[in-house]
Each structure stands twice: as structure tokens, then as C-alpha cells.
Motif scaffolding. Structure first.
Motif, short mmCIF file in Angstrom:
data_model
loop_
_atom_site.label_atom_id
_atom_site.label_comp_id
_atom_site.label_asym_id
_atom_site.label_seq_id
_atom_site.Cartn_x
_atom_site.Cartn_y
_atom_site.Cartn_z
N ASP A 247 0.85 -1.20 0.00
CA ASP A 247 0.00 0.00 0.00
C ASP A 247 0.88 1.25 0.00
O ASP A 247 2.12 1.17 -0.01
N ARG A 248 0.23 2.39 0.01
CA ARG A 248 0.94 3.68 -0.05
C ARG A 248 1.94 3.84 1.08
O ARG A 248 3.07 4.27 0.88
N GLU A 249 1.53 3.48 2.31
CA GLU A 249 2.42 3.70 3.46
C GLU A 249 3.64 2.79 3.39
O GLU A 249 4.74 3.20 3.74
N MET B 64 4.73 12.61 -8.67
CA MET B 64 3.28 12.54 -8.85
C MET B 64 2.61 11.53 -7.92
O MET B 64 1.67 10.83 -8.31
N ARG B 65 3.08 11.45 -6.69
CA ARG B 65 2.43 10.59 -5.71
C ARG B 65 2.09 11.42 -4.47
O ARG B 65 2.91 12.20 -3.98
N ILE B 66 0.89 11.17 -3.94
CA ILE B 66 0.51 11.79 -2.68
C ILE B 66 1.26 11.09 -1.57
O ILE B 66 1.24 9.86 -1.48
N LEU B 67 1.95 11.84 -0.71
CA LEU B 67 2.78 11.27 0.35
C LEU B 67 1.95 11.05 1.62
O LEU B 67 1.14 11.89 2.01
N SER B 68 2.21 9.92 2.24
CA SER B 68 1.45 9.55 3.45
C SER B 68 1.93 10.37 4.65
O SER B 68 3.04 10.90 4.66
N LEU C 216 9.94 20.20 0.19
CA LEU C 216 9.39 21.25 -0.69
C LEU C 216 8.74 20.62 -1.93
O LEU C 216 9.12 19.53 -2.35
N ASN C 217 7.79 21.36 -2.50
CA ASN C 217 7.15 20.95 -3.75
C ASN C 217 6.92 22.18 -4.62
O ASN C 217 6.73 23.29 -4.11
N ILE C 218 6.94 21.97 -5.94
CA ILE C 218 6.51 23.00 -6.86
C ILE C 218 5.22 22.53 -7.51
O ILE C 218 5.11 21.39 -7.96
N HIS C 219 4.22 23.43 -7.50
CA HIS C 219 2.88 23.05 -7.98
C HIS C 219 2.48 24.02 -9.09
O HIS C 219 2.61 25.24 -8.91
N PRO C 220 1.91 23.51 -10.20
CA PRO C 220 1.58 24.36 -11.35
C PRO C 220 0.22 25.05 -11.21
O PRO C 220 -0.69 24.83 -12.03
N VAL D 290 5.62 21.02 2.00
CA VAL D 290 4.69 19.90 1.87
C VAL D 290 4.16 19.52 3.25
O VAL D 290 4.94 19.34 4.20
N THR D 291 2.81 19.44 3.34
CA THR D 291 2.18 18.98 4.59
C THR D 291 1.21 17.87 4.23
O THR D 291 1.09 17.48 3.07
N GLU D 292 0.48 17.39 5.22
CA GLU D 292 -0.48 16.31 4.96
C GLU D 292 -1.60 16.78 4.02
O GLU D 292 -2.13 16.01 3.25
N LEU E 193 -2.97 18.06 0.83
CA LEU E 193 -2.45 18.07 -0.53
C LEU E 193 -2.37 19.49 -1.09
O LEU E 193 -3.37 20.19 -1.20
N ASP E 194 -1.12 19.91 -1.40
CA ASP E 194 -0.87 21.25 -1.96
C ASP E 194 -1.42 22.35 -1.06
O ASP E 194 -1.75 23.45 -1.52
N GLY E 195 -1.50 22.07 0.23
CA GLY E 195 -2.05 23.03 1.19
C GLY E 195 -1.02 23.61 2.12
O GLY E 195 -1.35 24.40 3.02
N1 LIG Z 1 1.01 14.79 1.39
C1 LIG Z 1 1.33 15.46 0.26
N2 LIG Z 1 1.80 14.78 -0.80
C2 LIG Z 1 2.13 15.47 -1.93
C3 LIG Z 1 1.94 16.85 -2.02
C4 LIG Z 1 1.45 17.54 -0.87
O1 LIG Z 1 1.30 18.80 -0.86
N3 LIG Z 1 1.16 16.82 0.25
N4 LIG Z 1 2.18 17.51 -3.23
C5 LIG Z 1 2.16 16.61 -4.39
C6 LIG Z 1 2.47 17.16 -5.74
N5 LIG Z 1 1.22 17.22 -6.49
C7 LIG Z 1 0.91 18.45 -6.98
O2 LIG Z 1 1.70 19.43 -6.89
C8 LIG Z 1 0.38 16.09 -6.70
C9 LIG Z 1 0.94 14.86 -7.07
C10 LIG Z 1 0.12 13.75 -7.26
C11 LIG Z 1 -1.25 13.83 -7.09
C12 LIG Z 1 -2.09 12.60 -7.26
O3 LIG Z 1 -3.33 12.67 -7.25
N6 LIG Z 1 -1.43 11.44 -7.41
C13 LIG Z 1 -2.11 10.13 -7.51
C14 LIG Z 1 -1.50 9.33 -8.64
C15 LIG Z 1 -1.54 10.12 -9.93
C16 LIG Z 1 -0.71 9.43 -11.01
O4 LIG Z 1 -0.04 8.42 -10.71
O5 LIG Z 1 -0.74 9.96 -12.15
C17 LIG Z 1 -1.90 9.35 -6.22
O6 LIG Z 1 -0.89 9.57 -5.53
O7 LIG Z 1 -2.75 8.48 -5.96
C18 LIG Z 1 -1.82 15.06 -6.73
C19 LIG Z 1 -1.01 16.18 -6.54
C20 LIG Z 1 3.11 15.48 -4.15
N7 LIG Z 1 2.64 14.77 -2.99
#
Ligand SMILES: Nc1nc2c(c(=O)[nH]1)N[C@@H](CN(C=O)c1ccc(C(=O)N[C@@H](CCC(=O)O)C(=O)O)cc1)CN2
Ligand code: GAR
Length: 218
Positions: free
Chosen positions: A64-66, A90-94, A106-110, A140-142, A144-146
Motif C-alpha cells: 500500500d501507499r504507506e 506525482m504521488r501523494i505522500l502519506s 518542498l514541492n513546486i505546484h503548477p 509539503v504537509t499532509e 495536498l498542496d495546502g
Molecule cells: N502529502 C502530500 N503529498 C504530496 C503533495 C502535498 O502537498 N502533500 N504535493 C504533491 C504534488 N502534487 C501536486 O503538486 C500532486 C501529485 C500527485 C497527485 C495525485 O493525485 N497522485 C495520484 C497518482 C496520480 C498518477 O499516478 O498519475 C496518487 O498519488 O494516488 C496530486 C497532486 C506530491 N505529494
């Protein structure tokens, strides 16, 4: 010298901008490793060309993600980084991962956060009819992009802009602000208000200098 680990998923042009800033001496830091969740990410080739250690981890190899994030964290920590930089990762971090690196992640977001967190920002901003788009570098915090925004670069949206037009024009701004924010973090929070004012062409903006790791709320 501060040690940086960079996480990517694709082309790695932001990674290349950071590599170039280090090699030109504008950024007094060292990229010690680059990790990707995609083995075919061109950014891995950019890193290898620059003599930087690389590794990729496949999502499918973990329950899983964690579990994936824990394995990634252990590999990252083996390089003892001071700063972890997401550059098109492109992965949301746990939450455990974010907590572990809080204040040095850090992250850069478009988009011009807080507008349009998440994915497909170029399409969303065109559909919304906004006059401007942009990029944001943030902690980067829990959420998403917040996380707290450090520096933003706005660009105008022109009448016939496509998603690709915006992406291309925005990347050139990203390549300017990301190395600058990393320099801000590495060199002890130099004041970014002049940078923000210059990018906005407006009166002094928020200073990034107020952010310290203990102030980065989850
Ligand atoms: N906990 C956090 N994780 C991440 C952050 C954050 O602020 N907090 N920023 C993102 C970067 N990002 C946009 O800038 C972003 C990356 C990925 C996703 C997303 O929905 N990913 C999906 C998979 C998508 C794919 O594989 O194409 C997923 O993880 O299920 C949204 C925003 C980085 N992580
Ligand atoms: N949600 C994260 C996200 O969409 N990040 C965006 O991916 C691109 C990566 O380009 P690159 O691989 O050439 O640096 C950049 O535009 C970055 O802002």
C-alpha cells in the motif's frame, strides 16, 4: 555543504534547473540522490548524466501507499539529506513520510495556490476563464498542496492558450523560482520579498523568511 535528495516522476526539467544551479555555483548545495516512482522517467537519465546516484521504486512492489513511502523514506535517509525536493513527483505522500521530513520537504505546484490543488491544473484554469495562471513553491504537509506557500510566479493566460502552451510557458518560470527557493532554504531564509515583488511586478509581497519548521502545521 547541504545535501539534497530530489523525487521525480517524469521529464525532470525542474531537476535539471536545480542541477544547473548547483553546477554554476549559484546554489551552494549538493544533490546526493534522485528517486523516481517511474523507472522510465527521463529525469533519471538527467541525474545519471550529472553523476548523481539514482533509484526507482515501483508502486506495485508494495502492499500500500504507506509501505511504499516507508521503503522510500529508508532509502532517502541512507543519503542523510538536509532537504527533500519534490520536482514533478506525482504521488501523494502519506502522513508518516510528511511528518518525518516536516519543514525540509518542498514541492513546486503548477497553479497559483490555494487555487487548483491537485492534478490537471492547466486544463482547470483555462476552463475557469481566469486571467492568470502560475506556479507555487510550498512546504509539503499532509494537506495536498495546502502547505505554506513560499514563492509564486504568475503568468498571463493569452486568448488562444492551450494546456501545452501554459505548461511550456510556466516551466520556464518554475526553473527560475525553484532553485531560488532552495537557495533561500539552504542559506538560512534570506528574504524573498524582493523576489516576490519582482515576479508579481507589484508592491512587496509576503516574505518567505517567516517560515521555520516548527511553524509548518499539518
Ligand atoms: N502529502 C502530500 N503529498 C504530496 C503533495 C502535498 O502537498 N502533500 N504535493 C504533491 C504534488 N502534487 C501536486 O503538486 C500532486 C501529485 C500527485 C497527485 C495525485 O493525485 N497522485 C495520484 C497518482 C496520480 C498518477 O499516478 O498519475 C496518487 O498519488 O494516488 C496530486 C497532486 C506530491 N505529494
Ligand atoms: N502535482 C505536481 C505537478 O503537477 N508538478 C508539475 O509537474 C511538472 C514537472 O515537470 P518536470 O518533470 O519537467 O520538472 C512541473 O510543471 C511541475 O509544476
Amino acid at each position: 555543504m547541504k545535501r539534497i535528495v530530489v523525487l521525480i516522476s517524469g521529464s525532470g526539467s525542474n531537476l535539471q534547473a536545480i542541477i544547473d544551479a548547483c553546477q554554476l555555483g549559484r546554489l551552494k548545495a549538493e544533490i546526493v540522490a534522485v528517486f523516481s516512482n517511474k523507472a522510465d522517467a527521463f529525469g533519471l537519465q538527467r541525474a545519471q548524466q550529472a553523476g548523481i546516484a539514482t533509484a526507482s521504486l515501483a508502486i506495485g512492489d508494495y502492499a500500500d501507499r504507506e509501505a511504499f513511502d516507508q521503503a522510500l523514506l529508508q532509502q532517502i535517509d541512507s543519503y542523510q539529506p538536509d532537504l527533500v525536493v519534490l520536482a514533478g513527483y506525482m504521488r501523494i505522500l502519506s502522513a508518516p513520510f510528511v511528518t518525518h521530513y516536516r519543514g525540509r520537504l518542498l514541492n513546486i505546484h503548477p497553479s497559483l495556490l490555494p487555487k487548483y490543488p491537485g492534478l490537471h491544473t492547466h486544463r482547470r484554469v483555462i476552463e475557469s476563464g481566469d486571467s492568470h495562471h502560475g506556479a507555487s513553491v510550498h512546504f509539503v504537509t499532509e494537506q495536498l498542496d495546502g502547505g505554506p506557500v513560499i514563492l509564486q510566479a504568475p503568468i498571463p493566460i493569452l486568448p488562444n492558450d492551450t494546456e501545452q502552451d501554459l505548461a511550456t510557458r510556466l516551466l520556464s518560470k518554475e526553473h527560475l523560482i525553484y532553485p531560488r527557493v532552495i537557495q533561500w532554504w539552504v542559506e538560512g531564509r534570506v528574504d524573498l520579498r524582493e523576489d516576490q515583488a519582482c515576479l508579481d511586478g507589484q508592491p512587496l509581497g509576503p516574505s518567505g523568511a517567516d517560515f521555520t519548521p516548527d511553524k509548518i502545521d499539518g
